[in-house]
Design a protein around this motif. Structure first.
Motif, PDB file in Angstrom:
ATOM      1  N   LYS A 232       0.849  -1.201   0.000  1.00  0.00           N
ATOM      2  CA  LYS A 232       0.000   0.000   0.000  1.00  0.00           C
ATOM      3  C   LYS A 232       0.882   1.248   0.000  1.00  0.00           C
ATOM      4  O   LYS A 232       1.864   1.323   0.725  1.00  0.00           O
ATOM      5  N   GLY A 233       0.516   2.210  -0.845  1.00  0.00           N
ATOM      6  CA  GLY A 233       1.265   3.458  -0.924  1.00  0.00           C
ATOM      7  C   GLY A 233       2.414   3.426  -1.902  1.00  0.00           C
ATOM      8  O   GLY A 233       3.004   4.468  -2.215  1.00  0.00           O
ATOM      9  N   GLU A 234       2.746   2.224  -2.410  1.00  0.00           N
ATOM     10  CA  GLU A 234       3.849   2.102  -3.373  1.00  0.00           C
ATOM     11  C   GLU A 234       3.414   2.670  -4.725  1.00  0.00           C
ATOM     12  O   GLU A 234       2.277   2.470  -5.165  1.00  0.00           O
ATOM     13  N   SER A 235       4.319   3.408  -5.383  1.00  0.00           N
ATOM     14  CA  SER A 235       4.003   3.993  -6.685  1.00  0.00           C
ATOM     15  C   SER A 235       4.165   2.931  -7.775  1.00  0.00           C
ATOM     16  O   SER A 235       5.228   2.337  -7.907  1.00  0.00           O
ATOM     17  N   LYS A 236       3.077   2.701  -8.526  1.00  0.00           N
ATOM     18  CA  LYS A 236       3.084   1.672  -9.557  1.00  0.00           C
ATOM     19  C   LYS A 236       2.357   2.165 -10.814  1.00  0.00           C
ATOM     20  O   LYS A 236       1.590   3.125 -10.780  1.00  0.00           O
ATOM     21  N   THR A 237       2.600   1.478 -11.925  1.00  0.00           N
ATOM     22  CA  THR A 237       1.897   1.798 -13.162  1.00  0.00           C
ATOM     23  C   THR A 237       0.423   1.451 -13.005  1.00  0.00           C
ATOM     24  O   THR A 237       0.075   0.343 -12.608  1.00  0.00           O
ATOM     25  N   PHE A 238      -0.428   2.429 -13.335  1.00  0.00           N
ATOM     26  CA  PHE A 238      -1.872   2.277 -13.157  1.00  0.00           C
ATOM     27  C   PHE A 238      -2.563   2.338 -14.514  1.00  0.00           C
ATOM     28  O   PHE A 238      -2.292   3.229 -15.322  1.00  0.00           O
ATOM     29  N   ALA A 239      -3.445   1.386 -14.765  1.00  0.00           N
ATOM     30  CA  ALA A 239      -4.218   1.356 -16.008  1.00  0.00           C
ATOM     31  C   ALA A 239      -5.695   1.354 -15.647  1.00  0.00           C
ATOM     32  O   ALA A 239      -6.181   0.383 -15.062  1.00  0.00           O
ATOM     33  N   GLU A 240      -6.390   2.443 -15.954  1.00  0.00           N
ATOM     34  CA  GLU A 240      -7.814   2.505 -15.624  1.00  0.00           C
ATOM     35  C   GLU A 240      -8.650   1.958 -16.764  1.00  0.00           C
ATOM     36  O   GLU A 240      -8.185   1.796 -17.893  1.00  0.00           O
ATOM     37  N   MET A 241      -9.908   1.695 -16.466  1.00  0.00           N
ATOM     38  CA  MET A 241     -10.793   1.057 -17.436  1.00  0.00           C
ATOM     39  C   MET A 241     -10.886   1.833 -18.747  1.00  0.00           C
ATOM     40  O   MET A 241     -10.868   1.245 -19.835  1.00  0.00           O
ATOM     41  N   LYS A 242     -10.959   3.166 -18.672  1.00  0.00           N
ATOM     42  CA  LYS A 242     -11.226   3.935 -19.890  1.00  0.00           C
ATOM     43  C   LYS A 242     -10.097   3.861 -20.905  1.00  0.00           C
ATOM     44  O   LYS A 242     -10.305   4.150 -22.084  1.00  0.00           O
ATOM     45  N   ILE A 243      -8.871   3.459 -20.488  1.00  0.00           N
ATOM     46  CA  ILE A 243      -7.786   3.382 -21.463  1.00  0.00           C
ATOM     47  C   ILE A 243      -7.705   2.019 -22.144  1.00  0.00           C
ATOM     48  O   ILE A 243      -6.916   1.833 -23.065  1.00  0.00           O
ATOM     49  N   LEU A 244      -8.522   1.045 -21.696  1.00  0.00           N
ATOM     50  CA  LEU A 244      -8.531  -0.233 -22.401  1.00  0.00           C
ATOM     51  C   LEU A 244      -9.077  -0.014 -23.804  1.00  0.00           C
ATOM     52  O   LEU A 244     -10.151   0.564 -23.979  1.00  0.00           O
ATOM     53  N   PRO A 245      -8.348  -0.443 -24.836  1.00  0.00           N
ATOM     54  CA  PRO A 245      -8.804  -0.181 -26.216  1.00  0.00           C
ATOM     55  C   PRO A 245      -9.973  -1.060 -26.601  1.00  0.00           C
ATOM     56  O   PRO A 245     -10.186  -2.131 -26.039  1.00  0.00           O
TER      57      PRO A 245
END
Length: 413
Positions: A232-245
């Motif tokens: 928790k709190g670690e900075s990671k690559t985030f992919a949200e739903m709206k960017i799924l092609p």
């Protein structure tokens, strides 16, 4: 703004303005493509999904016909999406206005980029009105101020930006073709069994399948939402739903974000939308955007599909795009209208003809180069998009003048 530039009221610089608001066409499943506000996105007109009948076309388009090179502008929900018309054999829907600049005064291509710029967007928003749904009236749009260099410089600015956009569109087209090639091979091998027509076939619960193949369920091929650890709190690559092609496999936009929870994934996984309307729209992605051994995270509204040992990760992505599988997944949804979700256990019960394992290995060898080329195209487009987004405000404001700029040099950087 440079001293030799002029500012026009939009209506004074237009040859033509076509507005079909207040009219609703009778829609069909085929015929003349209907350009709606929903498909004007990121500077392009996406593939139309609605049509009007050929026989209705002339009766509908009584307010004027678009021409190649005209600008389409969305007037609400959302306001301010713009694109250039490349095929005049189209019909125009509500919430779309078509603009054509006066020759020698306002280049339509330049107008597109002006409206895309921060200045143009801010001026549109300043003239919008409404409460629940905001938009811009035609009378207000006509008063919009447009800052213009000479017509020749407008054309040159538009040529620079459109050259970059053309490269981006070309890469997208190549990537779509590469994915279609991978899907065609998947269908030939694993759905139609076209490469095994000379083999013996045997009866199964799925019908006739090549002898030696077995009917299994999806749980024998994938791990669903496999465990991965992120603090928790670690900075990671985030992919949200709206960017799924919707129609190509590769994600182009991700951000770094503090982990507070969500679905976790790694390269080689497939992200599969589990909610309506995202699943019905086809939102799916292949994870190839992380650095080595990195773990990313995203919405719990998509499922993470990971190939089991000896199963092709590319095959897993392809089955996620298979129309039969998608329709089955939609049938497993439960929940209230408009917010239904795929259920894990029914999802994993999907039946599949499983070949000998060497077929997965051979499939990987055939399609791996397609997937790698797609990723390279995405990376190149990220660079091109950054260049265009940097240049656009500088060229439109006159901060960068053409005599100071060389596109070939910029593209080589």
């Amino acid at each position: 703004m440079p001293q030799n530039w002029k500012t026009y009221k939009l209506e004074d610089a237009l040859e033509c303005l076509i507005d079909y608001r207040g009219k609703t066409p009778k829609k069909t499943t085929s015929g003349i493509p209907l350009v709606t506000a929903k498909i004007v996105k990121k500077g392009v007109i996406q593939e139309p999904k609605e049509f009007i009948a050929e026989s209705d076309y002339k009766g509908w388009m009584i307010r004027g016909f678009p021409e190649i090179g005209d600008v389409v502008l969305t007037t609400e929900a959302p306001l301010g999406e713009v694109a250039i018309i490349k095929d005049k054999h189209i019909a125009l829907a509500q919430r779309i206005i078509t603009l054509r600049g006066k020759k020698g005064i306002l280049s339509s291509s330049y107008l597109k980029y002006f409206l895309q710029s921060t200045v143009g967007q801010n001026r549109l928003v300043a003239r919008e009105s409404g409460t629940t749904v905001t938009g811009i009236k035609q009378s207000e749009l006509r008063k919009l101020k447009v800052d213009c260099p000479s017509y020749e410089e407008q054309t040159a600015i538009a040529n620079i930006l459109s050259t970059i956009d053309a490269k981006i569109e070309n890469n997208l087209a190549i990537n779509k073709t590469l994915e279609e090639m991978a899907m065609a091979l998947y269908k030939e091998w694993f759905v139609d069994f076209g490469s095994f027509q000379e083999s013996d076939f045997a009866e199964s619960d799925l019908g006739m399948i090549p002898a030696g193949w077995e009917v299994r369920t999806l749980r024998d091929f994938i791990d669903l939402n496999p465990r991965l650890s992120i603090r928790k709190g670690e900075s990671k690559t985030f992919a949200e739903m709206k960017i799924l092609p919707i129609d190509c496999m590769s994600v182009s936009q991700v951000v770094k974000k503090e982990f507070k929870g969500g679905s976790k994934f790694q390269n080689g996984d497939t992200l599969f939308a589990r909610i309506t309307p995202c699943l019905e729209n086809g939102k799916t992605a292949y994870v190839d955007f992380l650095i080595d051994k990195e773990i990313g995270f995203g919405s719990t509204e998509f499922l993470v599909m990971r190939a089991k040992k000896n199963i092709s990760k590319y095959w897993v992505y392809c089955i996620s795009r298979d129309p039969n599988f998608r329709n089955f997944s939609i049938s497993t949804m439960v929940g209230t209208s408009g917010r239904q979700r795929v259920q894990n256990e029914p999802f994993l019960s999907y039946e599949i003809a499983k070949p000998p394992l060497e077929y997965f290995t051979n499939f990987d060898k055939k399609v791996e180069s397609y997937f790698k080329q797609i990723r390279q195209g995405v990376i190149e487009n990220q660079t091109l998009t950054k260049l265009r987004d940097t240049l656009l405000p500088k060229l439109i404001s006159g901060e960068v003048r053409l005599k100071e700029f060389d596109l070939e040099t910029e593209l080589k950087r």
